[in-house]
Design an enzyme around this catalytic site. Sequence first.
Site, PDB file in Angstrom:
ATOM      1  N   ASP A  98       0.838  -1.199   0.000  1.00 43.83           N
ATOM      2  CA  ASP A  98       0.000   0.000   0.000  1.00 43.83           C
ATOM      3  C   ASP A  98       0.875   1.250   0.000  1.00 43.83           C
ATOM      4  O   ASP A  98       1.465   1.607   1.015  1.00 43.83           O
ATOM      5  CB  ASP A  98      -0.918  -0.001   1.230  1.00 43.83           C
ATOM      6  CG  ASP A  98      -1.825   1.215   1.279  1.00 43.83           C
ATOM      7  OD1 ASP A  98      -2.005   1.867   0.220  1.00 43.83           O
ATOM      8  OD2 ASP A  98      -2.352   1.514   2.362  1.00 43.83           O
ATOM      9  N   LYS A 105       1.665   7.922   1.062  1.00 45.60           N
ATOM     10  CA  LYS A 105       2.113   7.888   2.444  1.00 45.60           C
ATOM     11  C   LYS A 105       3.464   8.586   2.588  1.00 45.60           C
ATOM     12  O   LYS A 105       4.303   8.532   1.683  1.00 45.60           O
ATOM     13  CB  LYS A 105       2.235   6.438   2.930  1.00 45.60           C
ATOM     14  CG  LYS A 105       0.924   5.682   2.997  1.00 45.60           C
ATOM     15  CD  LYS A 105       1.157   4.242   3.442  1.00 45.60           C
ATOM     16  CE  LYS A 105      -0.141   3.461   3.467  1.00 45.60           C
ATOM     17  NZ  LYS A 105      -1.062   3.927   4.517  1.00 45.60           N
ATOM     18  N   ASP A 114       0.173  -5.005   4.933  1.00 48.13           N
ATOM     19  CA  ASP A 114      -1.225  -4.619   4.734  1.00 48.13           C
ATOM     20  C   ASP A 114      -2.074  -5.779   4.229  1.00 48.13           C
ATOM     21  O   ASP A 114      -3.274  -5.612   3.997  1.00 48.13           O
ATOM     22  CB  ASP A 114      -1.313  -3.438   3.762  1.00 48.13           C
ATOM     23  CG  ASP A 114      -2.442  -2.481   4.125  1.00 48.13           C
ATOM     24  OD1 ASP A 114      -2.949  -2.565   5.257  1.00 48.13           O
ATOM     25  OD2 ASP A 114      -2.813  -1.656   3.280  1.00 48.13           O
ATOM     26  N   ASP A 173      -5.885   6.516   0.076  1.00 47.08           N
ATOM     27  CA  ASP A 173      -5.236   5.723   1.125  1.00 47.08           C
ATOM     28  C   ASP A 173      -6.258   5.056   2.043  1.00 47.08           C
ATOM     29  O   ASP A 173      -5.891   4.337   2.955  1.00 47.08           O
ATOM     30  CB  ASP A 173      -4.279   6.604   1.942  1.00 47.08           C
ATOM     31  CG  ASP A 173      -3.310   5.790   2.775  1.00 47.08           C
ATOM     32  OD1 ASP A 173      -3.041   4.623   2.413  1.00 47.08           O
ATOM     33  OD2 ASP A 173      -2.818   6.309   3.790  1.00 47.08           O
ATOM     34  N   GLU A 175      -8.185   2.651   1.117  1.00 47.25           N
ATOM     35  CA  GLU A 175      -8.494   1.665   0.078  1.00 47.25           C
ATOM     36  C   GLU A 175      -8.980   0.332   0.625  1.00 47.25           C
ATOM     37  O   GLU A 175      -9.714  -0.391  -0.046  1.00 47.25           O
ATOM     38  CB  GLU A 175      -7.258   1.442  -0.805  1.00 47.25           C
ATOM     39  CG  GLU A 175      -6.252   0.419  -0.322  1.00 47.25           C
ATOM     40  CD  GLU A 175      -5.585   0.769   1.012  1.00 47.25           C
ATOM     41  OE1 GLU A 175      -5.194  -0.159   1.733  1.00 47.25           O
ATOM     42  OE2 GLU A 175      -5.441   1.971   1.323  1.00 47.25           O
ATOM     43  N   ARG A 177     -11.126  -0.466   2.900  1.00 45.46           N
ATOM     44  CA  ARG A 177     -12.591  -0.549   3.030  1.00 45.46           C
ATOM     45  C   ARG A 177     -13.266  -0.726   1.673  1.00 45.46           C
ATOM     46  O   ARG A 177     -14.364  -1.270   1.596  1.00 45.46           O
ATOM     47  CB  ARG A 177     -13.106   0.685   3.772  1.00 45.46           C
ATOM     48  CG  ARG A 177     -12.907   2.002   3.061  1.00 45.46           C
ATOM     49  CD  ARG A 177     -12.944   3.197   3.998  1.00 45.46           C
ATOM     50  NE  ARG A 177     -11.771   3.265   4.857  1.00 45.46           N
ATOM     51  CZ  ARG A 177     -11.539   4.222   5.739  1.00 45.46           C
ATOM     52  NH1 ARG A 177     -12.402   5.224   5.877  1.00 45.46           N
ATOM     53  NH2 ARG A 177     -10.465   4.212   6.490  1.00 45.46           N
TER      54      ARG A 177
END
Length: 322
Positions: A98, A105, A114, A173, A175, A177
């Site tokens: 991620d 990030k 992740d 970010d 993502e 969900r």
Amino acid sequence: AINKGINLGNGINYARKISDLPSNLMTPYDLVKEAKKLAQQYNMECTILDKDDLEKMNAGGILSVNKGSDIPAYLICLKYTNGTGPYSAVIGKGITFDSGGYNIKKNSYGMKYDMCGGADVLGVMQILAASQAKANVYGIIPTTENLVSDKAYKPQDVITTLSKKTVEIVSTDAEGRLILCDAITYVQQLGVKKIIDLATLTGACVSALGDVYTGVFSNCDEYYDEFVQALQISDEKGWRLPLDSEYFEKLKSTSADFKNSAGKPGGGASVAANFLEAFIEEGTQWLHLDIAGSADNDGTGATGAMIRSVVNMINLKTIVKK
């Protein structure tokens, strides 16, 4: 008891091993290979929905997150059958790396973890099969990378999820969900009425609970109470955090049914959980486990957090009888 301990240890260590692999060696391709190998070893059904399948289904949550990656997205579905009751489902977030997407990030070190939720699902399914648990369970892993490219999805895009609900992207970010909501819709289409999901979902949960407790959310007090018993049997730590319509109000959108993020700090773990709850149909019992803090030891190694508790939750009636 010895055999039970061996099976639990093997399943937890298997999930840890997969999670600890570098993201260039544990891509969505590799996660699919692991699922197929596990299914073959334990004679489980394994269905792999590839990008073409997801496009035909209009699984816009998973597909949108996948747009920045050259490796296609998959929805992995393992099916374990050894009981007389209805199927339950365990869903794990499988973001193998991620970057944060266009909301990049500041520091993406540790983001190979992740996909710990997805690895945990493989560990759970191995334990159930190895111990010949009397249960019927789907193990579901939506998997992709979340990267930046000229094709990647962007803030203020509006996407249509598998459920047909539309979502305005506030943060690329947020993502996890988006892939989970499609997986939740998918298992409900299969007729599942009891769902547990595991996800390294929010930094807000880490801020609230650190690396000691897993954040627990549920739409059903009875289902949550059963999980508390499973936590106690497993000697694992979980803390219930609130679901409340006032958190969902923060996701109001003028261009879609709702947004994927509030866009500002404050109750982020509950906001994310309320987003997921919007995809839970009436009559479905649901537990969401935010393992963002408990899934790894500060980037030095995966823990397999909550695998024991999920297995014991599935086996709870058998354990209580004994």
